[in-house]
Scaffold this motif. Structure first.
Motif, mmCIF file in Angstrom:
data_model
loop_
_atom_site.group_PDB
_atom_site.id
_atom_site.type_symbol
_atom_site.label_atom_id
_atom_site.label_comp_id
_atom_site.label_asym_id
_atom_site.label_seq_id
_atom_site.Cartn_x
_atom_site.Cartn_y
_atom_site.Cartn_z
ATOM 1 N N TYR A 212 -22.539 35.154 57.458
ATOM 2 C CA TYR A 212 -21.816 34.207 56.612
ATOM 3 C C TYR A 212 -22.717 33.066 56.152
ATOM 4 O O TYR A 212 -23.768 32.796 56.753
ATOM 5 N N SER A 213 -22.242 32.399 55.110
ATOM 6 C CA SER A 213 -22.885 31.194 54.590
ATOM 7 C C SER A 213 -21.891 30.048 54.657
ATOM 8 O O SER A 213 -20.732 30.195 54.242
ATOM 9 N N LEU A 214 -22.304 28.908 55.201
ATOM 10 C CA LEU A 214 -21.464 27.706 55.247
ATOM 11 C C LEU A 214 -22.226 26.576 54.572
ATOM 12 O O LEU A 214 -23.332 26.228 54.978
ATOM 13 N N THR A 215 -21.633 26.002 53.520
ATOM 14 C CA THR A 215 -22.270 24.900 52.810
ATOM 15 C C THR A 215 -21.410 23.655 52.862
ATOM 16 O O THR A 215 -20.177 23.722 52.864
ATOM 17 N N TYR A 216 -22.088 22.531 52.904
ATOM 18 C CA TYR A 216 -21.446 21.217 52.898
ATOM 19 C C TYR A 216 -22.161 20.378 51.846
ATOM 20 O O TYR A 216 -23.399 20.293 51.842
ATOM 21 N N ALA A 217 -21.426 19.774 50.944
ATOM 22 C CA ALA A 217 -22.034 18.942 49.907
ATOM 23 C C ALA A 217 -21.205 17.686 49.712
ATOM 24 O O ALA A 217 -19.976 17.737 49.740
ATOM 25 N N SER A 218 -21.868 16.559 49.530
ATOM 26 C CA SER A 218 -21.128 15.317 49.319
ATOM 27 C C SER A 218 -21.867 14.413 48.347
ATOM 28 O O SER A 218 -23.103 14.418 48.277
ATOM 29 N N GLU A 219 -21.099 13.668 47.597
ATOM 30 C CA GLU A 219 -21.609 12.626 46.707
ATOM 31 C C GLU A 219 -20.802 11.369 46.970
ATOM 32 O O GLU A 219 -19.584 11.361 46.802
ATOM 33 N N VAL A 220 -21.472 10.317 47.373
ATOM 34 C CA VAL A 220 -20.797 9.066 47.724
ATOM 35 C C VAL A 220 -21.507 7.908 47.040
ATOM 36 O O VAL A 220 -22.739 7.863 47.003
ATOM 37 N N SER A 221 -20.749 6.974 46.505
ATOM 38 C CA SER A 221 -21.362 5.784 45.898
ATOM 39 C C SER A 221 -20.387 4.616 45.985
ATOM 40 O O SER A 221 -19.169 4.787 45.907
ATOM 41 N N LYS A 222 -20.956 3.420 46.163
ATOM 42 C CA LYS A 222 -20.153 2.191 46.166
ATOM 43 C C LYS A 222 -21.073 1.047 45.771
ATOM 44 O O LYS A 222 -22.136 0.860 46.376
ATOM 45 N N PHE A 223 -20.658 0.301 44.780
ATOM 46 C CA PHE A 223 -21.489 -0.769 44.232
ATOM 47 C C PHE A 223 -22.830 -0.176 43.797
ATOM 48 O O PHE A 223 -22.865 0.763 43.026
ATOM 49 N N PHE A 224 -23.934 -0.652 44.327
ATOM 50 C CA PHE A 224 -25.250 -0.161 43.920
ATOM 51 C C PHE A 224 -25.795 0.886 44.892
ATOM 52 O O PHE A 224 -26.937 1.342 44.754
ATOM 53 N N LEU A 225 -25.002 1.306 45.871
ATOM 54 C CA LEU A 225 -25.442 2.291 46.863
ATOM 55 C C LEU A 225 -24.976 3.685 46.466
ATOM 56 O O LEU A 225 -23.864 3.860 45.962
#
Length: 248
Positions: A72-85
């Motif tokens: 099997y393949s397990l992927t995790y992806a995230s995009e997070v932003s707040k203010f200038f971070l």
């Protein structure tokens, strides 16, 4: 918009104390295991909304898909932003199932965004001697540890079988060996972006007493993770909540 690829080239999250600290909860080597239990993995894609101080700060996606009968393949992806971070993270695990046990094969981690970028690639080798090879780095002993994210699948399986004495040994996204225990707290009904869901709440037990991490798994969704929340010194660091779920 997060897109999934089967190759090791995606985004991941790092907002310190937000999704990484939160998702450090990922591992998977159970201390007690019943050999005759069948591990049933249902391919799925789950999307989560990430919150910081009640603000919507980004998205997380987790995808499980079969590569062959037992791989099997397990992927995790995230995009997070707040203010200038900003923070983007990607994790990719290739693993197989043998005798009801999740066995890691390769693990890839990449982080980009505000601050230094990071990357880690591991290969788990059984023969002629068990070892973990860090691409471009050291060769480490492998004593049955799993990688940083396979915990979710195994823990759901243990909860489905009513187990309460659960612990995990794993190698995290920094290439460090870690050990955590799991305390099963009980059942809760959650109001999430996807709707109301009955779930089982657990607490991560770690040596660092300044952090508390809680996770919820839903029996109606094959014990998939539906919420993850972390505190440091009683202040919330981050919270991800299920917004959509589909089987593949």
């Amino acid at each position: 918009m997060i897109k999934f690829y089967r190759h090791k080239v995606m985004l991941t999250n790092k907002w310190q104390r937000l999704i990484v600290a939160i998702f450090i909860l990922l591992s998977a080597k159970v201390s007690a295991q019943t050999d005759n239990e069948t591990l049933l993995l249902i391919p799925f894609e789950a999307t989560y909304t990430a919150y910081k101080w009640d603000d919507d700060v980004g998205d997380v996606k987790i995808r499980l898909e079969p590569l062959s009968t037992s791989q099997y393949s397990l992927t995790y992806a995230s995009e997070v932003s707040k203010f200038f971070l900003s923070d983007e993270r990607f994790e990719h695990s290739i693993f197989h199932v043998a005798d009801g046990t999740i066995v890691p094969e390769t693990y890839y981690y990449k982080r980009t965004g505000t601050g230094p970028d990071k990357q880690l690639e591991l290969t788990f080798i059984n023969e002629p001697e068990k070892r973990i090879e860090v691409v471009g780095g050291d060769v480490l002993p492998w004593r049955g540890e799993t990688d940083n994210q396979l915990y979710r699948l195994d823990l759901g399986h243990r909860l489905a079988h009513g187990e309460t004495d659960i612990s995990y040994d794993f190698i995290n996204y920094r290439g460090e060996f870690k050990h955590y225990g799991i305390e099963v707290i009980g059942k809760e009904t959650l109001s999430l972006p996807v709707g109301k869901i009955d779930a089982i709440k657990v607490k991560l037990i770690r040596n660092n007493n300044t952090r508390q991490t809680y996770a919820w798994f839903a029996p109606s969704l094959s014990y998939t993770l539906v919420r993850l929340q972390q505190f440091k010194d009683d202040s919330e660091q981050g919270d991800i909540q299920l917004s959509s779920y589909v089987t593949l």
